[in-house]
Design a protein around this motif. Sequence first.
Motif, PDB file in Angstrom:
ATOM      1  N   ASN A  88      -1.430 -16.530  -1.166  1.00 40.01           N
ATOM      2  CA  ASN A  88      -2.595 -15.952  -0.500  1.00 40.01           C
ATOM      3  C   ASN A  88      -2.173 -14.890   0.517  1.00 40.01           C
ATOM      4  OD1 ASN A  88      -5.518 -15.930   0.161  1.00 40.01           O
ATOM      5  ND2 ASN A  88      -4.803 -16.710   2.134  1.00 40.01           N
ATOM      6  N   THR A  89      -1.052 -15.111   1.219  1.00 35.81           N
ATOM      7  CA  THR A  89      -0.600 -14.099   2.176  1.00 35.81           C
ATOM      8  C   THR A  89      -0.279 -12.792   1.460  1.00 35.81           C
ATOM      9  OG1 THR A  89       1.753 -14.720   2.086  1.00 35.81           O
ATOM     10  CG2 THR A  89       0.378 -15.856   3.702  1.00 35.81           C
ATOM     11  N   ALA A  90       0.363 -12.878   0.299  1.00 37.15           N
ATOM     12  CA  ALA A  90       0.692 -11.662  -0.461  1.00 37.15           C
ATOM     13  C   ALA A  90      -0.580 -10.940  -0.881  1.00 37.15           C
ATOM     14  CB  ALA A  90       1.533 -12.024  -1.681  1.00 37.15           C
ATOM     15  N   GLU A  91      -1.546 -11.690  -1.381  1.00 38.41           N
ATOM     16  CA  GLU A  91      -2.789 -11.074  -1.850  1.00 38.41           C
ATOM     17  C   GLU A  91      -3.545 -10.415  -0.701  1.00 38.41           C
ATOM     18  OE1 GLU A  91      -4.662 -14.393  -3.715  1.00 38.41           O
ATOM     19  OE2 GLU A  91      -3.551 -14.163  -5.605  1.00 38.41           O
ATOM     20  N   GLN A  92      -3.583 -11.091   0.447  1.00 38.89           N
ATOM     21  CA  GLN A  92      -4.280 -10.537   1.603  1.00 38.89           C
ATOM     22  C   GLN A  92      -3.543  -9.329   2.169  1.00 38.89           C
ATOM     23  OE1 GLN A  92      -7.331 -11.441   2.755  1.00 38.89           O
ATOM     24  NE2 GLN A  92      -7.397 -12.756   0.961  1.00 38.89           N
ATOM     25  N   ALA A  93      -2.210  -9.371   2.150  1.00 34.23           N
ATOM     26  CA  ALA A  93      -1.424  -8.234   2.637  1.00 34.23           C
ATOM     27  C   ALA A  93      -1.689  -6.988   1.801  1.00 34.23           C
ATOM     28  CB  ALA A  93       0.068  -8.579   2.620  1.00 34.23           C
ATOM     29  N   VAL A  94      -1.766  -7.161   0.491  1.00 34.78           N
ATOM     30  CA  VAL A  94      -2.044  -6.032  -0.403  1.00 34.78           C
ATOM     31  C   VAL A  94      -3.465  -5.519  -0.190  1.00 34.78           C
ATOM     32  CG1 VAL A  94      -2.316  -5.362  -2.828  1.00 34.78           C
ATOM     33  CG2 VAL A  94      -0.346  -6.741  -2.119  1.00 34.78           C
ATOM     34  N   LEU A  95      -4.406  -6.433  -0.030  1.00 36.91           N
ATOM     35  CA  LEU A  95      -5.800  -6.038   0.189  1.00 36.91           C
ATOM     36  C   LEU A  95      -5.958  -5.225   1.483  1.00 36.91           C
ATOM     37  CD1 LEU A  95      -8.804  -6.218  -0.605  1.00 36.91           C
ATOM     38  CD2 LEU A  95      -8.908  -8.387   0.659  1.00 36.91           C
ATOM     39  N   THR A  96      -5.406  -5.731   2.589  1.00 42.24           N
ATOM     40  CA  THR A  96      -5.563  -5.038   3.867  1.00 42.24           C
ATOM     41  C   THR A  96      -4.859  -3.681   3.857  1.00 42.24           C
ATOM     42  OG1 THR A  96      -3.655  -6.219   4.787  1.00 42.24           O
ATOM     43  CG2 THR A  96      -5.833  -7.143   5.221  1.00 42.24           C
ATOM     44  N   ALA A  97      -3.695  -3.609   3.220  1.00 48.98           N
ATOM     45  CA  ALA A  97      -2.963  -2.334   3.174  1.00 48.98           C
ATOM     46  C   ALA A  97      -3.742  -1.287   2.399  1.00 48.98           C
ATOM     47  CB  ALA A  97      -1.589  -2.543   2.549  1.00 48.98           C
ATOM     48  N   ASN A  98      -4.268  -1.649   1.254  1.00 45.59           N
ATOM     49  CA  ASN A  98      -5.028  -0.689   0.460  1.00 45.59           C
ATOM     50  C   ASN A  98      -6.295  -0.252   1.179  1.00 45.59           C
ATOM     51  OD1 ASN A  98      -4.029  -0.142  -2.535  1.00 45.59           O
ATOM     52  ND2 ASN A  98      -3.394  -2.203  -1.970  1.00 45.59           N
ATOM     53  N   TYR A  99      -6.964  -1.196   1.832  1.00 43.24           N
ATOM     54  CA  TYR A  99      -8.183  -0.845   2.562  1.00 43.24           C
ATOM     55  C   TYR A  99      -7.873   0.131   3.692  1.00 43.24           C
ATOM     56  CZ  TYR A  99     -12.489  -1.348   5.250  1.00 43.24           C
ATOM     57  OH  TYR A  99     -13.658  -1.081   5.928  1.00 43.24           O
ATOM     58  N   ALA A 100      -6.814  -0.164   4.473  1.00 40.56           N
ATOM     59  CA  ALA A 100      -6.468   0.683   5.605  1.00 40.56           C
ATOM     60  C   ALA A 100      -6.030   2.072   5.156  1.00 40.56           C
ATOM     61  CB  ALA A 100      -5.357   0.022   6.430  1.00 40.56           C
ATOM     62  N   VAL A 101      -5.169   2.133   4.150  1.00 43.83           N
ATOM     63  CA  VAL A 101      -4.633   3.420   3.699  1.00 43.83           C
ATOM     64  C   VAL A 101      -5.731   4.283   3.094  1.00 43.83           C
ATOM     65  CG1 VAL A 101      -3.077   4.506   2.029  1.00 43.83           C
ATOM     66  CG2 VAL A 101      -2.292   2.575   3.396  1.00 43.83           C
ATOM     67  N   ARG A 102      -6.618   3.681   2.308  1.00 47.75           N
ATOM     68  CA  ARG A 102      -7.691   4.469   1.682  1.00 47.75           C
ATOM     69  C   ARG A 102      -8.692   4.976   2.713  1.00 47.75           C
ATOM     70  NH1 ARG A 102      -5.212   6.174  -2.719  1.00 47.75           N
ATOM     71  NH2 ARG A 102      -4.308   4.440  -3.889  1.00 47.75           N
ATOM     72  N   LYS A 103      -8.936   4.201   3.774  1.00 54.99           N
ATOM     73  CA  LYS A 103      -9.836   4.679   4.830  1.00 54.99           C
ATOM     74  C   LYS A 103      -9.199   5.838   5.599  1.00 54.99           C
ATOM     75  CE  LYS A 103     -12.955   2.852   7.051  1.00 54.99           C
ATOM     76  NZ  LYS A 103     -13.883   2.227   8.007  1.00 54.99           N
ATOM     77  N   LEU A 104      -7.914   5.702   5.917  1.00 56.67           N
ATOM     78  CA  LEU A 104      -7.219   6.769   6.637  1.00 56.67           C
ATOM     79  C   LEU A 104      -7.101   8.033   5.793  1.00 56.67           C
ATOM     80  CD1 LEU A 104      -4.406   4.634   8.304  1.00 56.67           C
ATOM     81  CD2 LEU A 104      -6.126   5.960   9.544  1.00 56.67           C
ATOM     82  N   GLU A 105      -6.936   7.843   4.489  1.00 59.00           N
ATOM     83  CA  GLU A 105      -6.790   8.982   3.578  1.00 59.00           C
ATOM     84  C   GLU A 105      -8.022   9.886   3.594  1.00 59.00           C
ATOM     85  OE1 GLU A 105      -5.979   9.734  -1.218  1.00 59.00           O
ATOM     86  OE2 GLU A 105      -6.775   7.816  -0.481  1.00 59.00           O
TER      87      GLU A 105
END
Length: 505
Positions: A354-371
């Motif tokens: 679950n930590t891996a899945e959540q880490a990937v989710l938060t990273a993609n959300y943050a990077v796509r918003k900043l992009e």
Amino acid sequence: MYRQAKYDEPLIFELGKKGRKAHIPPRCDFSRDKIKIPENMIRTTPPELPELHEGEVMRHYVRLSHMNYCIDVNTYPLGSCTMKYNPKINETLARSEKLMYMHPNQPVETAQGILEIIYELQVALANLAGLKYTTLQTPAGASGEYCGLALIKAYHEDNGDTQRDEIIAPDSSHGTNPASTVMNGMKLIEIKSREDGRVDMDALKAAVSDKTAGLMLTNPNTLGIFEDDIIEMSKIVKEAGGLLYYDGANFNAIVGKVRPGDMGYDVLHFNLHKTFGTPHGGGGPGSAAVCCNDLLEPYLPVPTIDYDKDKDYYFFNYDRPKSIGKLHGYHGNIAVALRAYAYIAALGFKGLVNTAEQAVLTANYAVRKLEKLDGFRIAGGKDIPRKHEGVLEATPFLRNYDVSGMDIAKMIISRGLHAPTVYFPLIAHEAWMVEPTENENKDRIDQYVDTVAEEMEKAKADPDYAHHAPTWTSVGRIDSGWSIRNLVVSYKILKDKREKGEYVP
């Protein structure tokens, strides 16, 4: 550009006045005459310590603590470093008196409990790695790299392949990879990445030879992109007689999802702070676990911690004639390993997944918003999903507004937030490497991105505002060029320079 700090707090040496006293320690219960100190080591003058009241000492150090930034204060999206929350129960366990007062030289039969914990941690890490054998002796990630490459070197030398002295690594690799290679007496062969951020397979094929000792590669890579050609890479390197080394810095993205051993890797190191919730930063201590397969097991550093099932007995095994030797005093940083053990035990396998899945989710959300902000673009393949982190480039903002990625980072520091890793990896321009980890929720990420957006708008209207940031911290914009060339490590040197009117940022 250098900017004087907004406020200048006095140093503790400047606060003291002669005659002030703090806590009086109890009288020694032994005679100093019994302590035999060599004459050449005895002080002739007392140390220059400040004299303060106890309350002033307390205020000074509490004030210093307020100047520090930590994950317990706010978001800390330092890419590649994986600054994740450290559960406080882990700290409680690591500070248990039963463990703190153990001595590494006490008889093995009196230390069976801690040896059992270390052994079980080794087994857990080996299972997650997909590699059978583990040592916890190495005290940090870089020394873990050194150990893993030393195992590869020993393997080739033991098989008579002494000409194999080249380690292949991509141009996106971590900075310690080349250093670990050179320290092992080997040569680094750098291969280029494709435009999408993945390894150029043609470049890899051209790089392998009868001198190839191995390929050093983290997966997902430094851009947060999974190297989907890894099985083919493994085949190319192994057909050339080389082995595969996994830099475990980015393991937080895949823990429980896929195992490096199943990708074809022969050896890896874990950074226990990056994946398993032990503290990171502050000067140490660090800890790395090195896992390997049957090929490299004979060369592991001594001693290994082994288990005699018939006797139900844990012991240090020094009977390893092919070992590369001892790499660290005693048996590694046990308190750090204990925190990792507690983290794994508390979460269990499903929790780690679950930590891996959540880490990937938060990273993609943050990077796509900043992009989406005016001035950023994503590094590497635009439509490729990221894993635990992503890299943005602030090149458009620099070109259009004369404000760099470093300037943007300094501006958000003025807002009480920690900047991402900047200017790394080197294959990205004006790089912003963002890794919020699994611990940040959507609200926190939205707040972070909104703050970045607000500061970038201010910079558009007034670039000089960005060039002078941060403006509220105890230390302002450092003249980094001067500081590197004129390092000041002593208060006395600093005081002397200022009294002479010399420039000291």
